[in-house]
Design an enzyme around this catalytic site. Structure first.
Site, PDB file in Angstrom:
ATOM      1  N   HIS A 208       0.801  -1.232   0.000  1.00 10.71           N
ATOM      2  CA  HIS A 208       0.000   0.000   0.000  1.00 10.71           C
ATOM      3  C   HIS A 208       0.833   1.281   0.000  1.00 10.71           C
ATOM      4  O   HIS A 208       0.284   2.361  -0.126  1.00 10.71           O
ATOM      5  CB  HIS A 208      -0.938   0.041   1.214  1.00 10.71           C
ATOM      6  CG  HIS A 208      -0.229   0.404   2.493  1.00 10.71           C
ATOM      7  ND1 HIS A 208       0.402  -0.515   3.268  1.00 10.71           N
ATOM      8  CD2 HIS A 208      -0.047   1.590   3.111  1.00 10.71           C
ATOM      9  CE1 HIS A 208       0.933   0.075   4.326  1.00 10.71           C
ATOM     10  NE2 HIS A 208       0.684   1.357   4.254  1.00 10.71           N
TER      11      HIS A 208
HETATM   12  C1  UD1 Z   1      -2.136   6.066   5.176  1.00  8.57           C
HETATM   13  C2  UD1 Z   1      -0.867   6.673   5.773  1.00  8.57           C
HETATM   14  C3  UD1 Z   1       0.247   5.611   5.750  1.00  8.57           C
HETATM   15  C4  UD1 Z   1      -0.208   4.335   6.434  1.00  8.57           C
HETATM   16  C5  UD1 Z   1      -1.513   3.849   5.827  1.00  8.57           C
HETATM   17  C6  UD1 Z   1      -2.016   2.669   6.611  1.00  8.57           C
HETATM   18  C7  UD1 Z   1      -0.486   9.076   5.415  1.00  8.57           C
HETATM   19  C8  UD1 Z   1       0.307  10.057   4.658  1.00  8.57           C
HETATM   20  N1  UD1 Z   1      -0.385   7.793   4.976  1.00  8.57           N
HETATM   21  O1  UD1 Z   1      -1.882   5.765   3.822  1.00  8.57           O
HETATM   22  O2  UD1 Z   1       1.372   6.108   6.437  1.00  8.57           O
HETATM   23  O3  UD1 Z   1       0.796   3.359   6.259  1.00  8.57           O
HETATM   24  O4  UD1 Z   1      -2.503   4.902   5.901  1.00  8.57           O
HETATM   25  O5  UD1 Z   1      -2.909   1.889   5.884  1.00  8.57           O
HETATM   26  O6  UD1 Z   1      -1.162   9.426   6.354  1.00  8.57           O
HETATM   27  N2  UD1 Z   1      -9.281   5.060   1.062  1.00  8.57           N
HETATM   28  C9  UD1 Z   1     -10.512   4.477   0.900  1.00  8.57           C
HETATM   29  N3  UD1 Z   1     -11.093   3.923   2.012  1.00  8.57           N
HETATM   30  C10 UD1 Z   1     -10.509   3.942   3.234  1.00  8.57           C
HETATM   31  C11 UD1 Z   1      -9.240   4.527   3.364  1.00  8.57           C
HETATM   32  C12 UD1 Z   1      -8.639   5.085   2.258  1.00  8.57           C
HETATM   33  O7  UD1 Z   1     -11.080   4.447  -0.185  1.00  8.57           O
HETATM   34  O8  UD1 Z   1     -11.103   3.439   4.202  1.00  8.57           O
HETATM   35  C13 UD1 Z   1      -8.663   5.716  -0.112  1.00  8.57           C
HETATM   36  C14 UD1 Z   1      -8.560   7.234   0.121  1.00  8.57           C
HETATM   37  O9  UD1 Z   1      -9.721   7.896  -0.239  1.00  8.57           O
HETATM   38  C15 UD1 Z   1      -7.395   7.596  -0.742  1.00  8.57           C
HETATM   39  C16 UD1 Z   1      -6.511   6.343  -0.682  1.00  8.57           C
HETATM   40  O10 UD1 Z   1      -7.322   5.282  -0.248  1.00  8.57           O
HETATM   41  O11 UD1 Z   1      -7.764   7.800  -2.062  1.00  8.57           O
HETATM   42  C17 UD1 Z   1      -5.334   6.510   0.246  1.00  8.57           C
HETATM   43  O12 UD1 Z   1      -5.764   6.846   1.558  1.00  8.57           O
HETATM   44  P1  UD1 Z   1      -4.888   7.807   2.500  1.00  8.57           P
HETATM   45  O13 UD1 Z   1      -5.496   7.838   3.841  1.00  8.57           O
HETATM   46  O14 UD1 Z   1      -4.618   9.096   1.809  1.00  8.57           O
HETATM   47  O15 UD1 Z   1      -3.476   7.114   2.560  1.00  8.57           O
HETATM   48  P2  UD1 Z   1      -3.054   5.596   2.790  1.00  8.57           P
HETATM   49  O16 UD1 Z   1      -2.410   5.109   1.541  1.00  8.57           O
HETATM   50  O17 UD1 Z   1      -4.189   4.827   3.334  1.00  8.57           O
HETATM   51  N1  UDP Z   2      -3.904  -5.121   8.804  1.00  2.94           N
HETATM   52  C1  UDP Z   2      -5.202  -5.606   8.906  1.00  2.94           C
HETATM   53  N2  UDP Z   2      -5.842  -5.988   7.768  1.00  2.94           N
HETATM   54  C2  UDP Z   2      -5.248  -5.939   6.542  1.00  2.94           C
HETATM   55  C3  UDP Z   2      -3.915  -5.445   6.458  1.00  2.94           C
HETATM   56  C4  UDP Z   2      -3.282  -5.033   7.604  1.00  2.94           C
HETATM   57  O1  UDP Z   2      -5.757  -5.704  10.007  1.00  2.94           O
HETATM   58  O2  UDP Z   2      -5.882  -6.315   5.551  1.00  2.94           O
HETATM   59  C5  UDP Z   2      -3.215  -4.707  10.030  1.00  2.94           C
HETATM   60  C6  UDP Z   2      -1.905  -5.393  10.267  1.00  2.94           C
HETATM   61  O3  UDP Z   2      -2.106  -6.632  10.891  1.00  2.94           O
HETATM   62  C7  UDP Z   2      -1.175  -4.385  11.124  1.00  2.94           C
HETATM   63  C8  UDP Z   2      -1.677  -3.053  10.584  1.00  2.94           C
HETATM   64  O4  UDP Z   2      -2.900  -3.333   9.907  1.00  2.94           O
HETATM   65  O5  UDP Z   2      -1.565  -4.502  12.480  1.00  2.94           O
HETATM   66  C9  UDP Z   2      -0.685  -2.455   9.634  1.00  2.94           C
HETATM   67  O6  UDP Z   2      -1.283  -1.372   8.992  1.00  2.94           O
HETATM   68  P1  UDP Z   2      -0.905  -0.919   7.518  1.00  2.94           P
HETATM   69  O7  UDP Z   2      -0.160  -1.987   6.812  1.00  2.94           O
HETATM   70  O8  UDP Z   2      -2.155  -0.416   6.901  1.00  2.94           O
HETATM   71  O9  UDP Z   2       0.002   0.375   7.797  1.00  2.94           O
HETATM   72  P2  UDP Z   2       1.520   0.613   8.260  1.00  2.94           P
HETATM   73  O10 UDP Z   2       1.817  -0.267   9.425  1.00  2.94           O
HETATM   74  O11 UDP Z   2       2.399   0.348   7.085  1.00  2.94           O
HETATM   75  O12 UDP Z   2       1.530   2.055   8.586  1.00  2.94           O
END
Ligand code: UD1
Ligand code: UDP
Length: 362
Positions: A208
């Site tokens: 991601h």
């Molecule tokens: C964010 C964090 C990242 C973290 C990740 C965990 C920042 C800069 N990034 O990245 O550090 O590792 O979360 O998963 O804060 N979206 C959906 N549904 C959701 C959530 C997101 O559709 O429930 C879409 C958003 O609308 C957006 C994209 O996914 O278009 C990315 O979401 P965003 O929260 O900007 O960043 P992440 O890649 O999730």
């Molecule tokens: N996780 C989850 N479901 C998923 C993928 C990840 O519950 O489908 C959990 C995972 O076990 C861990 C956390 O989400 O506890 C990690 O989050 P993510 O990979 O989104 O973000 P990061 O740690 O890189 O910021």
């Protein structure tokens, strides 16, 4: 009177980390917690599911802020969190990790002179192109109490001139969560049965990170590699919404046809997958560590990692996603391996250490 701690969460890994400290706070007679959800993650399987299964108190506020550019999202969160903090007048603010929600929470609090605790402080990739790196550095320099998970994180902060009194090394709250739930998850989880991998080796993959998903070349390399791996072992891939969008935008969805794609999983389902997988392939910070907690070898698809001790001890192999065949080679090489017996993340009691410190200080 109990002191009021305002916790800011917004993204999936923060709900998981917050569950450990929230559980301790519920037993405390000194502190009460008010949870504010920024809304950054909003799908039920990216947010609500964790409040249910990890028994986190319902947020008092959900600000409903998500999407847009980094500046837009962080700016709107800053504005709304400031309003909320002015209304609620907390004695302290608690933030986790390195997302835009983290930075907005720390910045709003520090402008209002509310002391802030940062959990998972001191991590560095030394890559300022990562949005998370900017968020971490700025949050650490705003916050009053920096709760570091490892010696490496503590040293990083000292090198940046942060005074030793502000740094409290407590271990990793994710180990608290993993230890608490490990015995509650059966290795014969129905998810593994439904995916038909309950009696055979498989690979668990998660992807991601912005630098992988938003660069079409890297995304192509990663999904080509996963397809090659899938010719040898089943590959389960719970698909993050960012990655789903980018695969469609870059016309790469066909590369997922041989993978066992699922919607994002709940935490217990993830534990079942991580603990039974032959190898974890990931670019997630949290998943790298959880692979280690469950003694599963890991291959990390990034140029650098904040969790150096896992690479040095042989639990994790770091590979820049440039060549699909190189990734396949690393995955083959990782199968059946174990790293050195290290314990860099404490004993699973970090949340209590954090609460003890905040109880004394607030
Ligand atoms: C964010 C964090 C990242 C973290 C990740 C965990 C920042 C800069 N990034 O990245 O550090 O590792 O979360 O998963 O804060 N979206 C959906 N549904 C959701 C959530 C997101 O559709 O429930 C879409 C958003 O609308 C957006 C994209 O996914 O278009 C990315 O979401 P965003 O929260 O900007 O960043 P992440 O890649 O999730
Ligand atoms: N996780 C989850 N479901 C998923 C993928 C990840 O519950 O489908 C959990 C995972 O076990 C861990 C956390 O989400 O506890 C990690 O989050 P993510 O990979 O989104 O973000 P990061 O740690 O890189 O910021």
């Amino acid at each position: 009177m109990r002191k009021k701690l305002l916790t800011v969460v917004g993204a999936r890994p923060q709900f998981i980390k917050a569950s450990a400290i929230s559980r301790c706070i519920r037993r405390s007679s000194a502190i009460e917690e008010l949870i504010v959800h920024t809304g950054q993650h909003f799908d039920a399987n990216m947010s609500e599911v964790f409040f249910g299964e990890l028994e986190i108190s319902k947020p008092a506020y959900n600000l409903g802020i998500s999407g847009g550019s980094h500046g837009q999202m962080t700016g709107e969160m800053l504005r709304r969190l400031e309003e909320t903090m002015i209304t609620e007048k907390p004695d302290g603010v608690l933030v986790y990790g390195d997302t835009n929600s983290t930075l907005a929470g720390a910045l709003a609090a520090s402008k209002l002179h509310i002391p802030t605790a940062h959990v998972e402080a001191g991590l560095r990739s030394f890559n300022r192109k990562m949005p998370e790196e900017v968020n971490r550095v700025l949050t650490d320099h705003c916050a009053e109490w920096l709760f570091t998970p490892t010696v490496v994180a503590t040293e990083n902060l000292k090198r940046e001139g942060i005074s030793a009194e502000r740094i409290i090394e407590v271990g990793d709250v994710m180990l608290d969560v993993a230890s608490y739930y490990r015995s509650r998850v059966s290795s014969s989880h129905p998810l593994l049965t439904s995916l038909k991998v309950d009696h055979q080796p498989f690979v668990l993959a998660t992807v991601h990170r912005q630098e992988n998903t938003d660069d079409p070349q890297r995304l192509r390399v990663i999904f080509t590699a996963l397809s090659l791996i899938a010719q040898e072992l089943p590959v389960i891939l719970p698909l993050h919404p960012r990655t789903k969008k980018r695969l469609a935008e870059h016309d790469l969805t066909s590369l997922t046809s041989s993978l066992l794609i699922t919607d994002p999983l709940g935490y217990m389902e993830m534990v079942a997958c991580e603990s039974s997988a032959a190898v974890v392939v990931t670019d997630s910070g949290g998943v790298q560590k959880e692979a280690f907690f469950h003694k599963t070898p890991c291959v990390t698809l990034r140029d650098e990692t904040e969790w150096l001790e896992l690479v040095e001890s042989g639990w994790n192999r770091l590979i820049s996603p440039q060549d699909p065949h190189e990734i396949l080679k690393q995955v083959r090489a990782a199968i059946g391996t174990r790293g050195a017996p290290i314990h860099p993340y404490g004993r699973g009691e970090s949340a209590q250490h954090i609460l003890d410190k905040l109880t004394n200080e607030l």
